[in-house]
Design a protein around this motif. Structure first.
Motif, PDB file in Angstrom:
ATOM      1  N   ASP A  91       1.084  -1.327  -0.106  1.00  0.00           N
ATOM      2  CA  ASP A  91       0.215  -0.080   0.052  1.00  0.00           C
ATOM      3  C   ASP A  91       1.065   1.322   0.153  1.00  0.00           C
ATOM      4  O   ASP A  91       0.535   2.120  -0.689  1.00  0.00           O
ATOM      5  CB  ASP A  91      -0.897   0.067   1.172  1.00  0.00           C
ATOM      6  CG  ASP A  91      -2.039  -0.978   1.148  1.00  0.00           C
ATOM      7  OD1 ASP A  91      -2.374  -1.665   0.105  1.00  0.00           O
ATOM      8  OD2 ASP A  91      -2.340  -1.436   2.328  1.00  0.00           O
ATOM      9  N   ALA A  92       2.187   1.312   0.824  1.00  0.00           N
ATOM     10  CA  ALA A  92       2.702   2.578   0.917  1.00  0.00           C
ATOM     11  C   ALA A  92       3.542   2.645  -0.377  1.00  0.00           C
ATOM     12  O   ALA A  92       4.044   3.848  -0.688  1.00  0.00           O
ATOM     13  CB  ALA A  92       3.679   2.439   2.231  1.00  0.00           C
ATOM     14  N   PHE A  93       4.101   1.630  -0.962  1.00  0.00           N
ATOM     15  CA  PHE A  93       5.023   1.664  -2.460  1.00  0.00           C
ATOM     16  C   PHE A  93       4.230   1.098  -3.365  1.00  0.00           C
ATOM     17  O   PHE A  93       4.739   0.095  -3.862  1.00  0.00           O
ATOM     18  CB  PHE A  93       6.230   1.187  -1.684  1.00  0.00           C
ATOM     19  CG  PHE A  93       7.025   1.798  -0.696  1.00  0.00           C
ATOM     20  CD1 PHE A  93       7.631   2.970  -0.722  1.00  0.00           C
ATOM     21  CD2 PHE A  93       6.813   1.367   0.593  1.00  0.00           C
ATOM     22  CE1 PHE A  93       8.076   3.409   0.263  1.00  0.00           C
ATOM     23  CE2 PHE A  93       7.526   2.003   1.729  1.00  0.00           C
ATOM     24  CZ  PHE A  93       8.171   3.158   1.531  1.00  0.00           C
ATOM     25  N   PRO A  94       3.236   1.765  -3.914  1.00  0.00           N
ATOM     26  CA  PRO A  94       2.614   1.091  -4.842  1.00  0.00           C
ATOM     27  C   PRO A  94       3.295   0.817  -6.353  1.00  0.00           C
ATOM     28  O   PRO A  94       2.911   0.156  -7.367  1.00  0.00           O
ATOM     29  CB  PRO A  94       1.336   1.851  -5.234  1.00  0.00           C
ATOM     30  CG  PRO A  94       1.750   3.143  -4.519  1.00  0.00           C
ATOM     31  CD  PRO A  94       2.549   2.858  -3.415  1.00  0.00           C
ATOM     32  N   ALA A  95       4.186   1.806  -6.392  1.00  0.00           N
ATOM     33  CA  ALA A  95       5.179   1.737  -7.704  1.00  0.00           C
ATOM     34  C   ALA A  95       6.261   0.695  -7.755  1.00  0.00           C
ATOM     35  O   ALA A  95       6.644   0.166  -8.712  1.00  0.00           O
ATOM     36  CB  ALA A  95       5.633   3.054  -7.833  1.00  0.00           C
ATOM     37  N   SER A  96       6.242  -0.033  -6.433  1.00  0.00           N
ATOM     38  CA  SER A  96       7.281  -1.045  -6.403  1.00  0.00           C
ATOM     39  C   SER A  96       6.485  -2.294  -6.752  1.00  0.00           C
ATOM     40  O   SER A  96       5.065  -2.345  -6.905  1.00  0.00           O
ATOM     41  CB  SER A  96       7.705  -1.353  -5.098  1.00  0.00           C
ATOM     42  OG  SER A  96       6.999  -1.610  -4.012  1.00  0.00           O
ATOM     43  N   ARG A  97       7.292  -3.673  -6.857  1.00  0.00           N
ATOM     44  CA  ARG A  97       6.562  -4.804  -7.010  1.00  0.00           C
ATOM     45  C   ARG A  97       5.626  -5.213  -5.995  1.00  0.00           C
ATOM     46  O   ARG A  97       5.831  -4.965  -4.783  1.00  0.00           O
ATOM     47  CB  ARG A  97       7.960  -5.702  -7.107  1.00  0.00           C
ATOM     48  CG  ARG A  97       7.506  -7.280  -7.311  1.00  0.00           C
ATOM     49  CD  ARG A  97       8.808  -8.268  -7.248  1.00  0.00           C
ATOM     50  NE  ARG A  97       8.167  -9.374  -7.420  1.00  0.00           N
ATOM     51  CZ  ARG A  97       9.167 -10.557  -7.449  1.00  0.00           C
ATOM     52  NH1 ARG A  97      10.674 -10.309  -7.853  1.00  0.00           N
ATOM     53  NH2 ARG A  97       8.847 -11.832  -7.875  1.00  0.00           N
ATOM     54  N   GLN A  98       4.589  -5.481  -6.423  1.00  0.00           N
ATOM     55  CA  GLN A  98       3.454  -5.928  -5.422  1.00  0.00           C
ATOM     56  C   GLN A  98       3.310  -7.400  -5.290  1.00  0.00           C
ATOM     57  O   GLN A  98       3.511  -8.339  -6.004  1.00  0.00           O
ATOM     58  CB  GLN A  98       2.124  -5.488  -6.242  1.00  0.00           C
ATOM     59  CG  GLN A  98       2.081  -4.175  -6.508  1.00  0.00           C
ATOM     60  CD  GLN A  98       1.851  -3.190  -5.202  1.00  0.00           C
ATOM     61  OE1 GLN A  98       0.745  -3.216  -4.478  1.00  0.00           O
ATOM     62  NE2 GLN A  98       2.876  -2.650  -4.915  1.00  0.00           N
ATOM     63  N   LEU A  99       3.243  -7.578  -3.855  1.00  0.00           N
ATOM     64  CA  LEU A  99       3.232  -8.944  -3.227  1.00  0.00           C
ATOM     65  C   LEU A  99       1.798  -9.659  -3.223  1.00  0.00           C
ATOM     66  O   LEU A  99       1.952 -10.930  -3.168  1.00  0.00           O
ATOM     67  CB  LEU A  99       3.763  -8.853  -1.857  1.00  0.00           C
ATOM     68  CG  LEU A  99       5.260  -7.896  -1.822  1.00  0.00           C
ATOM     69  CD1 LEU A  99       5.635  -8.091  -0.507  1.00  0.00           C
ATOM     70  CD2 LEU A  99       6.182  -8.886  -2.480  1.00  0.00           C
ATOM     71  N   GLY A 166       1.725 -16.946  -6.295  1.00  0.00           N
ATOM     72  CA  GLY A 166       1.203 -15.519  -6.635  1.00  0.00           C
ATOM     73  C   GLY A 166       1.307 -15.587  -8.309  1.00  0.00           C
ATOM     74  O   GLY A 166       1.090 -14.799  -8.997  1.00  0.00           O
ATOM     75  N   GLY A 167       1.601 -16.696  -8.926  1.00  0.00           N
ATOM     76  CA  GLY A 167       1.504 -16.859 -10.479  1.00  0.00           C
ATOM     77  C   GLY A 167       2.802 -17.232 -10.849  1.00  0.00           C
ATOM     78  O   GLY A 167       3.469 -18.136 -10.613  1.00  0.00           O
ATOM     79  N   ASP A 168       3.553 -16.170 -11.812  1.00  0.00           N
ATOM     80  CA  ASP A 168       4.828 -16.374 -12.559  1.00  0.00           C
ATOM     81  C   ASP A 168       5.837 -15.730 -11.569  1.00  0.00           C
ATOM     82  O   ASP A 168       6.796 -15.963 -11.804  1.00  0.00           O
ATOM     83  CB  ASP A 168       4.827 -15.638 -13.688  1.00  0.00           C
ATOM     84  CG  ASP A 168       4.129 -16.582 -14.987  1.00  0.00           C
ATOM     85  OD1 ASP A 168       3.920 -17.836 -14.357  1.00  0.00           O
ATOM     86  OD2 ASP A 168       3.497 -15.962 -15.780  1.00  0.00           O
ATOM     87  N   GLU A 169       5.545 -14.899 -10.530  1.00  0.00           N
ATOM     88  CA  GLU A 169       6.566 -14.203  -9.707  1.00  0.00           C
ATOM     89  C   GLU A 169       6.399 -14.651  -8.141  1.00  0.00           C
ATOM     90  O   GLU A 169       5.116 -14.875  -7.974  1.00  0.00           O
ATOM     91  CB  GLU A 169       6.585 -12.879  -9.966  1.00  0.00           C
ATOM     92  CG  GLU A 169       6.971 -12.309 -11.152  1.00  0.00           C
ATOM     93  CD  GLU A 169       6.929 -10.875 -11.397  1.00  0.00           C
ATOM     94  OE1 GLU A 169       6.463 -10.012 -10.547  1.00  0.00           O
ATOM     95  OE2 GLU A 169       7.448 -10.263 -12.310  1.00  0.00           O
ATOM     96  N   LEU A 170       7.375 -14.436  -7.277  1.00  0.00           N
ATOM     97  CA  LEU A 170       7.075 -14.660  -5.994  1.00  0.00           C
ATOM     98  C   LEU A 170       5.862 -13.530  -5.573  1.00  0.00           C
ATOM     99  O   LEU A 170       6.242 -12.522  -5.813  1.00  0.00           O
ATOM    100  CB  LEU A 170       8.449 -14.674  -5.295  1.00  0.00           C
ATOM    101  CG  LEU A 170       9.302 -15.482  -5.656  1.00  0.00           C
ATOM    102  CD1 LEU A 170      10.651 -15.191  -4.822  1.00  0.00           C
ATOM    103  CD2 LEU A 170       9.054 -17.049  -4.999  1.00  0.00           C
ATOM    104  N   SER A 171       5.005 -14.058  -4.599  1.00  0.00           N
ATOM    105  CA  SER A 171       4.216 -13.296  -3.844  1.00  0.00           C
ATOM    106  C   SER A 171       4.398 -13.355  -2.277  1.00  0.00           C
ATOM    107  O   SER A 171       5.268 -13.879  -1.910  1.00  0.00           O
ATOM    108  CB  SER A 171       2.755 -13.734  -4.196  1.00  0.00           C
ATOM    109  OG  SER A 171       2.766 -15.005  -3.363  1.00  0.00           O
ATOM    110  N   CYS A 172       3.533 -12.566  -1.737  1.00  0.00           N
ATOM    111  CA  CYS A 172       3.528 -12.523  -0.101  1.00  0.00           C
ATOM    112  C   CYS A 172       3.339 -14.212   0.512  1.00  0.00           C
ATOM    113  O   CYS A 172       4.373 -14.300   1.452  1.00  0.00           O
ATOM    114  CB  CYS A 172       2.458 -11.947   0.440  1.00  0.00           C
ATOM    115  SG  CYS A 172       2.202 -11.680   2.075  1.00  0.00           S
ATOM    116  N   LEU A 173       2.621 -14.782  -0.335  1.00  0.00           N
ATOM    117  CA  LEU A 173       2.531 -16.322   0.175  1.00  0.00           C
ATOM    118  C   LEU A 173       3.824 -16.849   0.125  1.00  0.00           C
ATOM    119  O   LEU A 173       4.280 -17.749   0.976  1.00  0.00           O
ATOM    120  CB  LEU A 173       1.503 -16.930  -0.485  1.00  0.00           C
ATOM    121  CG  LEU A 173      -0.048 -16.977   0.135  1.00  0.00           C
ATOM    122  CD1 LEU A 173      -1.050 -17.694  -0.738  1.00  0.00           C
ATOM    123  CD2 LEU A 173       0.042 -17.612   1.512  1.00  0.00           C
TER     124      LEU A 173
END
Length: 206
Positions: A91-99, A166-173
């Motif tokens: 939320d604080a850094f929406p321009a960064s990679r989203q988790l 998260g699909g093709d990229e690492l996610s929060c999980l």
């Protein structure tokens, strides 16, 4: 003018990042979650290693309720609990990679399994390390049952066919469970009853 605005935005973002400070411990998988997330997002931060046997006044001041790591301090304001911190970073850094996923339903599913990890799997793992004999055997069975639920979700549920949660990229999980598998590997040599990772679950650890 547009180029100048971009430079101002970039400078402001860099200044915002420099206001991040993380209190953590090398022995805490919860700390590792936040460290990994911040590095994946490309965020610069100051790190303060805590002696959990002699907690600093700064840690106790920033987390007076739970008095534990990790704690993220952003522009003088503090947040505790690793999953809350990971969601805040999105939320604080929406321009960064989203988790977390952009889709509202997928995001809710991810939060459900984050909660499962901390509410069911984490305590079960903790019980393994805190017990011996028959109690430890029962705790290991509980861990395997929880892992089987994740296995089923990876094979046939919401995450079927994905390379990562998260699909093709690492996610929060993925971040959460990668840090958990590190604990399994590190402590297996200390226990008579071994923890075995399910086959699909191991994919996020490689």
């Amino acid at each position: 003018m547009e180029k100048a605005a971009e430079n101002v935005d970039a400078g402001a973002a860099a200044q915002l990042q420099l206001q991040l400070k993380l209190f953590g411990s090398w022995a805490s998988s919860y700390t590792h979650r936040v460290q990994l997330a911040m590095r994946l997002k490309g965020l610069a931060f100051e790190y303060a290693e805590e002696d959990l046997g002699n907690k600093s006044d700064a840690l106790l001041r920033h987390n007076p309720v739970y008095k534990k790591v990790p704690v993220l301090v952003h522009d003088g304001r503090s947040l505790a609990e690793s999953v809350i911190i990971l969601q805040y970073l999105d939320d604080a850094f929406p321009a960064s990679r989203q988790l977390l996923p952009a889709d509202a339903f997928d995001r809710a599913v991810a939060r459900f399994w984050c909660h499962f990890g901390d509410d069911k799997l984490g305590p079960a793992v903790g019980a393994v390390f805190a017990s011996t004999g028959e109690e430890q055997e029962a705790a290991v069975r509980q861990v395997h049952e929880n892992l089987a639920l994740i296995e089923a979700e990876l094979r046939e549920g919401a995450f079927k066919g994905r390379r990562f949660f998260g699909g093709d990229e690492l996610s929060c999980l993925d971040i959460m469970h990668v840090c958990e598998t590190g604990i399994f590997v590190g402590f297996n040599g200390l226990m008579s009853e071994k923890l075995t990772l399910c086959s699909s679950y191991q994919r996020v650890d490689h």
